[in-house]
Design a protein around this motif. Structure first.
Motif, short mmCIF file in Angstrom:
data_model
loop_
_atom_site.label_atom_id
_atom_site.label_comp_id
_atom_site.label_asym_id
_atom_site.label_seq_id
_atom_site.Cartn_x
_atom_site.Cartn_y
_atom_site.Cartn_z
N GLU A 380 0.86 -1.25 0.13
CA GLU A 380 -0.01 -0.11 -0.14
C GLU A 380 0.91 1.29 0.06
O GLU A 380 0.46 2.32 -0.75
N PHE A 381 2.05 1.26 0.80
CA PHE A 381 2.76 2.62 0.99
C PHE A 381 3.63 2.41 -0.47
O PHE A 381 3.94 3.76 -0.98
N SER A 382 4.12 1.49 -1.00
CA SER A 382 4.88 1.28 -2.38
C SER A 382 4.00 1.96 -3.39
O SER A 382 4.36 2.89 -4.29
N SER A 383 2.63 1.68 -3.53
CA SER A 383 1.74 1.92 -4.42
C SER A 383 1.73 3.53 -4.17
O SER A 383 1.63 4.30 -5.26
N ALA A 384 1.20 4.05 -3.01
CA ALA A 384 1.23 5.45 -2.75
C ALA A 384 2.37 6.16 -3.15
O ALA A 384 2.11 7.55 -3.43
N THR A 385 3.42 5.78 -3.06
CA THR A 385 4.83 6.55 -3.31
C THR A 385 5.55 6.20 -4.57
O THR A 385 6.46 6.73 -4.78
N ARG A 386 4.53 5.51 -5.52
CA ARG A 386 5.13 5.31 -6.76
C ARG A 386 6.38 4.43 -6.83
O ARG A 386 7.47 4.52 -7.31
N SER A 387 6.34 3.14 -6.06
CA SER A 387 7.31 2.54 -5.55
C SER A 387 8.49 3.31 -5.00
O SER A 387 9.82 2.87 -5.50
N PHE A 388 8.33 4.05 -4.27
CA PHE A 388 9.32 4.76 -3.59
C PHE A 388 10.42 5.57 -4.54
O PHE A 388 11.45 5.63 -4.62
N SER A 389 9.48 6.23 -5.66
CA SER A 389 10.25 7.06 -6.77
C SER A 389 11.06 8.10 -6.12
O SER A 389 10.57 8.63 -5.13
N GLU A 390 12.14 8.35 -6.90
CA GLU A 390 12.86 9.37 -6.47
C GLU A 390 12.18 10.88 -6.84
O GLU A 390 12.69 11.65 -5.96
N ILE A 391 11.33 10.68 -7.55
CA ILE A 391 10.54 11.84 -7.74
C ILE A 391 9.85 12.36 -6.61
O ILE A 391 9.31 13.51 -6.18
N GLU A 392 9.23 11.25 -5.73
CA GLU A 392 8.40 11.60 -4.70
C GLU A 392 9.42 11.86 -3.44
O GLU A 392 8.62 12.03 -2.25
N LEU A 393 10.61 11.71 -3.45
CA LEU A 393 11.54 11.91 -2.34
C LEU A 393 11.52 13.12 -1.94
O LEU A 393 11.68 14.34 -2.46
N LEU A 394 11.03 13.61 -0.33
CA LEU A 394 11.20 14.87 0.37
C LEU A 394 12.26 15.15 0.89
O LEU A 394 12.61 16.20 0.98
N GLY A 395 13.22 14.19 1.37
CA GLY A 395 14.41 14.41 2.04
C GLY A 395 14.74 13.38 3.09
O GLY A 395 14.03 12.19 3.05
N GLY A 396 15.40 13.50 4.06
CA GLY A 396 15.66 12.37 4.78
C GLY A 396 16.71 12.91 5.84
O GLY A 396 17.22 13.87 5.80
N ASP A 397 17.15 11.79 6.65
CA ASP A 397 18.21 12.04 8.05
C ASP A 397 18.76 10.55 8.42
O ASP A 397 18.79 9.61 7.12
N SER A 398 19.56 10.51 9.10
CA SER A 398 20.34 9.31 9.37
C SER A 398 19.47 8.21 9.80
O SER A 398 19.91 7.05 9.77
N ARG A 399 18.23 8.29 10.05
CA ARG A 399 17.29 7.31 10.47
C ARG A 399 16.61 6.88 9.12
O ARG A 399 16.06 5.79 9.32
N GLY A 400 16.34 7.52 8.19
CA GLY A 400 15.34 7.29 7.06
C GLY A 400 15.20 8.16 6.02
O GLY A 400 15.79 9.54 6.19
N GLU A 401 14.35 8.04 5.05
CA GLU A 401 13.94 9.00 4.20
C GLU A 401 12.41 8.96 4.05
O GLU A 401 11.92 8.27 4.44
N TYR A 402 12.05 10.49 3.72
CA TYR A 402 10.85 10.92 3.38
C TYR A 402 10.23 10.81 1.97
O TYR A 402 10.85 11.33 1.21
N TYR A 403 8.82 10.08 1.86
CA TYR A 403 8.59 10.31 0.35
C TYR A 403 7.16 10.78 0.42
O TYR A 403 6.25 10.39 1.60
N ARG A 404 6.84 11.67 -0.53
CA ARG A 404 5.35 11.99 -0.58
C ARG A 404 4.38 10.96 -1.30
O ARG A 404 4.84 10.43 -2.31
N GLY A 405 3.26 10.65 -0.85
CA GLY A 405 2.21 9.72 -1.23
C GLY A 405 1.05 9.91 -1.40
O GLY A 405 0.58 10.87 -0.83
N LYS A 406 0.29 9.27 -1.88
CA LYS A 406 -1.32 9.49 -1.86
C LYS A 406 -1.85 8.16 -1.73
O LYS A 406 -1.72 7.26 -2.49
N LEU A 407 -2.59 8.05 -0.61
CA LEU A 407 -3.10 6.84 -0.20
C LEU A 407 -4.35 6.43 -1.12
O LEU A 407 -4.78 7.30 -1.97
N SER A 408 -4.93 5.20 -1.15
CA SER A 408 -6.11 4.77 -1.94
C SER A 408 -7.36 5.51 -1.58
O SER A 408 -8.32 5.68 -2.40
#
Length: 678
Positions: A380-408
């Motif tokens: 569900e999260f993979s579909s919402a973020t276009r398979s965690f596409s680089e286009i949807e990447l918002l930023g990140g830190d040492s703990r992980g990365e943020y992706y913009r997404g749209k739920l079903s």
């Protein structure tokens, strides 16, 4: 029962295949040559009063600082009645329904024509700051984004990336050289950026946009010929101008989606004016294609192309019947075998799954209310973020990365994907991490960013927050715009309220910094990007004591950043002296020399109350004192900010010597943990 279900499925599939064979012949009788038709959309608002437009609130969506003035019959930006200070406001009025503005098959933009009347008037609140910033007619991909105030005209904000599709015709009354403005009285054409592709000096046609008169604009776009025409009438005259102020070829295709929203946006900066839209008409025409039935079948057409006689097509078509029947028979046999094999493996899987269940990986899925946080699957999260596409990447830190997404369900979210390195290094804390995520999900407060859900799947842990379109505080403090003092003070109070609520619930933020504070549509500050776990803390009680003190310390540093308008460490600004680059050290040095006013961001202008700002700065320094030498609790901090006349503890003349020097370059919790016991 499973065998009966399997049998009925096979029977149904057999009939379906037979139907598909007949449907194939029927559908093939449609012609391969589509016929274009015109799709027209039209709406009209002679004015914006509720008397003449009872459905006004349904047809036009207001965002940010915007309102309907029933007295003037106008759509007004900013909302003068909402706030006594209308500086640095932005708002939009958007037609509530999407308009088809592009045919994706032919890549042809729609043709449209819009006419509107507008007037820029002086604010009744601030008579001395008249003159900014301007109005745009906009075409945007959504109906919920609000742009930045000031020279950004409410068109774009920092959440809008370079590929943000938007078109705007701006009527600008401020000159911003950094955006290439020719003067403070021009019309500009903006394509996906605030920098105008074309600008027209309207002083040359006898028009002054800020003269207080009613102006009429006509914007026409010929989609097939890709030609834009802009006409601007003389003040108080609704006569259609014979000559356009702009008429050139412009291809809008790269900046359009199939469906877009149209409307107006406007903003104010240090100078203010009220932008009134008094009437609005809009008509668009786009091409669509339908297929009509033909007397000639696709099958017969193919046979005619391969034969010179009239008899051979009939023979060949009769011969083709046998292969179709044979293929259906083969398909049915294959489906029966596949169903039996699937039935066997499903039963085997169920038996094995019942034995190997564990409570962590298999939670019972029950229907939940649409807004209640819940567990999501990784897919569900993979579909919402276009398979965690680089286009949807918002930023990140040492703990992980943020992706913009749209739920079903249509909700916009920011999904944090914890890095494998973080999870593998601290794998023993996974259960505790999930427990804390679920605890934060239950916390509800106006100054906390809602958590929409989480995922624990495929050795991954992810958290989804509600997406905030105005972005994080650091982009507003350290970006191109300037937040006024009133908004900065409100941000400080909002953050304090949010932290105090967490501490009263025996929770903590554990990751407080400007990039973890977000501004919603009304510029209310909300806390997000929680730290969840404090690494190295074995005891829950020990962790609670540590994290509350750490949150207060980080709040103090954040207060200094908000007041100074600069990061806690500025390594890239050459003009700063070495002793000025560490903000915390610099603030204490200024306190020792009684020069704290030097820390205040001068970009805010002369309207800032220095005495007011100085008190807030001292509250920030109090929060950075040693844990056992006067550092207040968040409850005490909220009391100081709520009652600005309430005395606060006196700061020591010099900064106490820290046992573990605080390193502002590192915002990690382990580092903050050390400063808790200074």
């Amino acid at each position: 029962m499973d065998f009966l279900h399997c049998f009925f499925c096979i029977f149904w599939i057999t009939n379906l295949l037979a139907s598909i064979n007949q449907y194939h012949i029927a559908v093939c009788s449609a012609s391969d040559f589509p016929n274009p038709i015109n799709v027209t959309k039209h709406f009209s608002f002679p004015d914006f009063s509720f008397t003449n437009n009872p459905r006004l609130v349904h047809d036009v969506k207001l965002l940010g600082s915007a309102k309907f003035s029933n007295q003037k019959g106008a759509l007004q930006i900013p909302n003068e009645s909402q706030d006594t200070d209308i500086r640095h406001q932005a708002g939009r009025g958007i037609y509530s329904f999407p308009i088809r503005l592009l045919d994706p098959n032919t890549k042809t933009p729609a043709s449209f024509e819009t006419t509107f009347s507008f007037q820029f008037s002086n604010s009744t609140i601030n008579q001395t700051d008249y003159g900014g910033s301007g109005l745009t007619f906009i075409i945007v991909p959504d109906e919920f984004t609000v742009g930045r105030s000031g020279p950004w005209l409410g068109m774009l904000n920092d959440a809008c990336e370079n590929d943000y599709k938007a078109v705007a015709i701006e009527f600008d009354t401020r000159m911003n050289p950094e955006f290439g403005d020719p003067n403070d009285n021009h019309v500009g054409i903006n394509l996906g950026t605030i920098v105008s592709t074309k600008t027209i000096n309207v002083s040359g046609v006898g028009v002054s946009l800020k003269d207080g008169f009613v102006h009429h604009a006509w914007i026409t776009y010929d989609g097939p010929n890709k030609r834009l025409d802009i006409r601007l009438g003389l003040p108080n005259q609704e006569v259609y101008p014979s000559k356009p102020i702009f008429s050139e070829s412009i291809d809008l295709f790269p900046y359009l989606n199939e469906y877009m929203f149209v409307g107006f946006s406007a903003s104010t900066g240090n100078h203010t004016q009220i932008h009134n839209i008094l009437s609005w008409n809009f008509t668009s025409t786009s091409q669509a294609f339908l297929r009509f039935p033909s007397t000639e079948t696709c099958q017969g057409k193919i046979l005619l192309q391969n034969s010179n006689t009239e008899e051979e097509p009939a023979k060949k078509s009769s011969k083709d019947k046998t292969p179709h029947s044979f293929l259906i028979f083969v398909a049915v046999v294959a489906l029966v075998l596949a169903a039996l094999i699937a039935f066997y493996f499903i039963n085997k899987y169920r038996r094995n799954a019942a034995k190997s269940k564990n409570s962590l990986d298999t939670e019972i899925r029950r229907p939940t209310p649409p807004n209640k946080p819940r567990r999501f699957s990784f897919s569900e999260f993979s579909s919402a973020t276009r398979s965690f596409s680089e286009i949807e990447l918002l930023g990140g830190d040492s703990r992980g990365e943020y992706y913009r997404g749209k739920l079903s369900n249509g909700s916009n979210v920011a999904v944090k994907r914890f890095s494998a390195q973080f999870l593998n290094t601290h794998g023993s804390d996974r259960k505790r991490l999930l427990k804390e995520i679920k605890t934060i999900c239950q916390a509800r407060h106006p100054n906390l960013l809602p958590v929409k859900g989480w995922c624990q799947d495929n050795n991954e842990i992810l958290v989804a927050y509600e997406f905030v379109h105005n972005g994080s505080l650091d982009k507003w403090l350290f970006g191109a715009g300037v937040l006024p003092w009133t908004r900065r003070f409100k941000v400080i109070k909002d953050v304090a309220d949010g932290l105090n609520f967490l501490h009263t619930k025996q929770l903590a933020h554990k990751n407080l910094k400007c990039s973890s504070v977000f501004l919603d549509v009304s510029f209310r500050a909300v806390l997000g990007d929680f730290g969840f776990v404090l690494l190295g803390a074995e005891s829950k009680q020990f962790e609670s004591i540590v994290c509350h003190g750490a949150d207060v310390f980080e709040f103090g540093v954040l207060v200094l950043e908000v007041i100074a308008g600069r990061r806690r460490v500025e390594g890239e600004i050459e003009e700063l002296k070495a002793e000025e680059k560490n903000l915390l050290d610099f603030a204490w040095n200024l306190h020792e020399t009684n020069e704290k006013a030097r820390l205040v961001d001068r970009r805010m202008g002369a309207l800032i109350n220095l005495e007011h700002a100085n008190r807030v700065l001292e509250i920030g320094l109090l929060c950075t004192l040693n844990e056992n030498k006067g550092r207040p609790s968040m409850e005490e901090v909220v009391g100081f900010l709520l009652n600005m006349d309430k005395p606060i503890p006196k700061l020591p003349a010099t900064r106490p010597v820290a046992l573990f020097p605080y390193n502002s370059a590192n915002t990690g919790l382990c580092n903050t943990y050390s400063c808790t016991f200074k």
